[in-house]
Design a protein around this motif. Structure first.
Motif, PDB file in Angstrom:
ATOM      1  N   MET A 181       3.428   2.708  10.037  1.00 25.33           N
ATOM      2  CA  MET A 181       2.600   1.541   9.761  1.00 25.33           C
ATOM      3  C   MET A 181       1.625   1.824   8.623  1.00 25.33           C
ATOM      4  O   MET A 181       1.404   0.974   7.750  1.00 25.33           O
ATOM      5  CB  MET A 181       1.827   1.152  11.032  1.00 25.33           C
ATOM      6  N   GLU A 182       1.065   3.022   8.586  1.00 29.98           N
ATOM      7  CA  GLU A 182       0.150   3.384   7.504  1.00 29.98           C
ATOM      8  C   GLU A 182       0.884   3.414   6.160  1.00 29.98           C
ATOM      9  O   GLU A 182       0.359   2.954   5.141  1.00 29.98           O
ATOM     10  CB  GLU A 182      -0.481   4.750   7.786  1.00 29.98           C
ATOM     11  N   LEU A 183       2.127   3.943   6.154  1.00 28.46           N
ATOM     12  CA  LEU A 183       2.903   3.974   4.913  1.00 28.46           C
ATOM     13  C   LEU A 183       3.252   2.570   4.438  1.00 28.46           C
ATOM     14  O   LEU A 183       3.220   2.277   3.232  1.00 28.46           O
ATOM     15  CB  LEU A 183       4.182   4.798   5.119  1.00 28.46           C
ATOM     16  N   LYS A 184       3.583   1.673   5.368  1.00 31.54           N
ATOM     17  CA  LYS A 184       3.877   0.294   4.989  1.00 31.54           C
ATOM     18  C   LYS A 184       2.664  -0.371   4.354  1.00 31.54           C
ATOM     19  O   LYS A 184       2.791  -1.109   3.367  1.00 31.54           O
ATOM     20  CB  LYS A 184       4.333  -0.498   6.224  1.00 31.54           C
ATOM     21  N   ASN A 185       1.490  -0.112   4.917  1.00 29.51           N
ATOM     22  CA  ASN A 185       0.271  -0.695   4.357  1.00 29.51           C
ATOM     23  C   ASN A 185       0.003  -0.156   2.953  1.00 29.51           C
ATOM     24  O   ASN A 185      -0.409  -0.897   2.053  1.00 29.51           O
ATOM     25  CB  ASN A 185      -0.917  -0.408   5.274  1.00 29.51           C
ATOM     26  N   LYS A 186       0.258   1.160   2.747  1.00 29.50           N
ATOM     27  CA  LYS A 186       0.050   1.741   1.424  1.00 29.50           C
ATOM     28  C   LYS A 186       1.022   1.149   0.402  1.00 29.50           C
ATOM     29  O   LYS A 186       0.640   0.859  -0.734  1.00 29.50           O
ATOM     30  CB  LYS A 186       0.219   3.261   1.495  1.00 29.50           C
ATOM     31  N   VAL A 187       2.295   0.982   0.804  1.00 28.34           N
ATOM     32  CA  VAL A 187       3.292   0.387  -0.100  1.00 28.34           C
ATOM     33  C   VAL A 187       2.901  -1.037  -0.463  1.00 28.34           C
ATOM     34  O   VAL A 187       3.013  -1.463  -1.616  1.00 28.34           O
ATOM     35  CB  VAL A 187       4.689   0.432   0.551  1.00 28.34           C
ATOM     36  N   GLN A 188       2.399  -1.790   0.520  1.00 24.69           N
ATOM     37  CA  GLN A 188       1.986  -3.160   0.254  1.00 24.69           C
ATOM     38  C   GLN A 188       0.812  -3.205  -0.717  1.00 24.69           C
ATOM     39  O   GLN A 188       0.768  -4.041  -1.629  1.00 24.69           O
ATOM     40  CB  GLN A 188       1.597  -3.856   1.568  1.00 24.69           C
ATOM     41  N   ASP A 189      -0.126  -2.277  -0.553  1.00 25.76           N
ATOM     42  CA  ASP A 189      -1.269  -2.215  -1.469  1.00 25.76           C
ATOM     43  C   ASP A 189      -0.815  -1.879  -2.888  1.00 25.76           C
ATOM     44  O   ASP A 189      -1.304  -2.458  -3.868  1.00 25.76           O
ATOM     45  CB  ASP A 189      -2.279  -1.167  -0.978  1.00 25.76           C
ATOM     46  N   LEU A 190       0.131  -0.927  -3.014  1.00 21.23           N
ATOM     47  CA  LEU A 190       0.637  -0.568  -4.343  1.00 21.23           C
ATOM     48  C   LEU A 190       1.364  -1.739  -4.996  1.00 21.23           C
ATOM     49  O   LEU A 190       1.233  -1.975  -6.213  1.00 21.23           O
ATOM     50  CB  LEU A 190       1.572   0.643  -4.232  1.00 21.23           C
ATOM     51  N   GLU A 191       2.136  -2.490  -4.211  1.00 21.84           N
ATOM     52  CA  GLU A 191       2.834  -3.655  -4.763  1.00 21.84           C
ATOM     53  C   GLU A 191       1.839  -4.712  -5.246  1.00 21.84           C
ATOM     54  O   GLU A 191       2.032  -5.329  -6.300  1.00 21.84           O
ATOM     55  CB  GLU A 191       3.774  -4.252  -3.711  1.00 21.84           C
ATOM     56  N   ASN A 192       0.769  -4.914  -4.477  1.00 19.68           N
ATOM     57  CA  ASN A 192      -0.238  -5.889  -4.890  1.00 19.68           C
ATOM     58  C   ASN A 192      -0.934  -5.443  -6.172  1.00 19.68           C
ATOM     59  O   ASN A 192      -1.181  -6.252  -7.074  1.00 19.68           O
ATOM     60  CB  ASN A 192      -1.258  -6.079  -3.769  1.00 19.68           C
TER      61      ASN A 192
END
Length: 291
Positions: A181-192
């Motif tokens: 879940m933490e990795l998914k949040n980081k990927v989402q932040d990078l995409e944004n």
């Protein structure tokens, strides 16, 4: 305080063995918190822990903080403490690590148990507030102990090791889910961040430069030297070749032949002008004859 469970053969329990061995019994309570204790059991040990956590909770309540609600899932494998809405596991207290369980006879809302932490190996006392079910919860934990002990005797001790392995795998799965879940949040932040960077680098209304081989109307400039024979017509046939012009004919600046009024055909001019042209033509003929 009173220890809530024993292994008497004539003990009458509240739940069926299948409910605790194949499933779990859920309860709702308020979680006052956990604190480290020096001993794995004892009435005075848990009493001091309750006093300590009640005082800490009283200070937080004066600051406007409410006591968090939790869901307890009790089975022969242990006691899980979950967030009621999201069902996220906050603590997983394996049954073989629980060394003491009791409810407070002076305050019938309070019940506690002591569990050895799997990482730090410290003994932690967990304290809960349940308005109506404090005694029932301690009895349910006692029944889970009784069933687990019987299963231990039937399996010759092998079942305990199996439960330890299962508990370890469950904890590992929980850690991996949290990490995922933490990795998914980081990927989402990078995409944004990447999307914001692209929008900033390409402002609205920007025009992509045209190829230098075209003009301002995005057309290939006309060239008199271009090979017309290589361009097919609409029906696929080649256009006729351009006839060669005589080099003896003089042409003006625009490539046209000089105007000669005597080479124009009859009827190209009005009658009065045409008669004058005819007279000029006769005089010119006489002059050339005498020459």
């Amino acid at each position: 305080m009173n220890r809530a469970f024993s292994r008497k053969k004539d003990k009458t329990w509240m739940h069926t063995p299948e409910a605790l061995s194949k499933h779990y019994i859920p309860y709702n309570a308020k979680f006052l918190g956990s604190t480290e204790v020096e001993q794995p059991k004892g009435t005075e040990v848990v009493r001091d822990a309750v006093r300590k956590l009640k005082f800490a909770r009283h200070i937080k309540k004066s600051e406007g903080q409410k006591i968090p609600k939790v869901e307890l899932q009790i089975s022969i494998y242990g006691v899980k403490i979950l967030e009621p809405k999201t069902k996220e596991v906050q603590h997983n207290c394996q049954l073989h690590r629980i060394s003491f369980c009791a409810d407070d006879k002076t305050d019938k809302r309070i019940f506690t148990f002591i569990c050895k932490d799997s990482e730090s190996n410290k003994h932690l006392c967990y304290v809960f507030d349940s308005e109506k079910c404090a005694e029932e919860i301690t009895l349910t934990i006692g029944q889970a102990f009784d069933l687990a002990y019987r299963k231990f005797l039937e399996s010759g001790g092998k079942d305990v090791e199996t439960r330890k392995q299962i508990a370890g795998l469950q904890k590992r799965i929980q850690d991996l889910e949290t990490e995922n879940m933490e990795l998914k949040n980081k990927v989402q932040d990078l995409e944004n961040q990447l999307r914001i960077t692209q929008v900033s680098a390409s402002p609205a209304g920007s025009v992509t430069p045209k190829s230098p081989s075209t003009d301002i109307f995005d057309m290939i400039p006309f060239s008199a030297l271009s090979h017309q024979s290589s361009i097919p017509t609409r029906n696929g046939t080649q256009p006729p070749p351009v006839p060669s012009r005589s080099t003896e004919i003089k042409r003006d600046l625009f490539g046209a032949e000089p105007f000669d009024p005597f080479n124009c055909g009859a009827g190209d001019f009005p009658p009065d002008i045409q008669s004058k042209l005819d007279e000029m033509q006769r005089q010119r003929w006489r002059g050339s004859k005498w020459d």
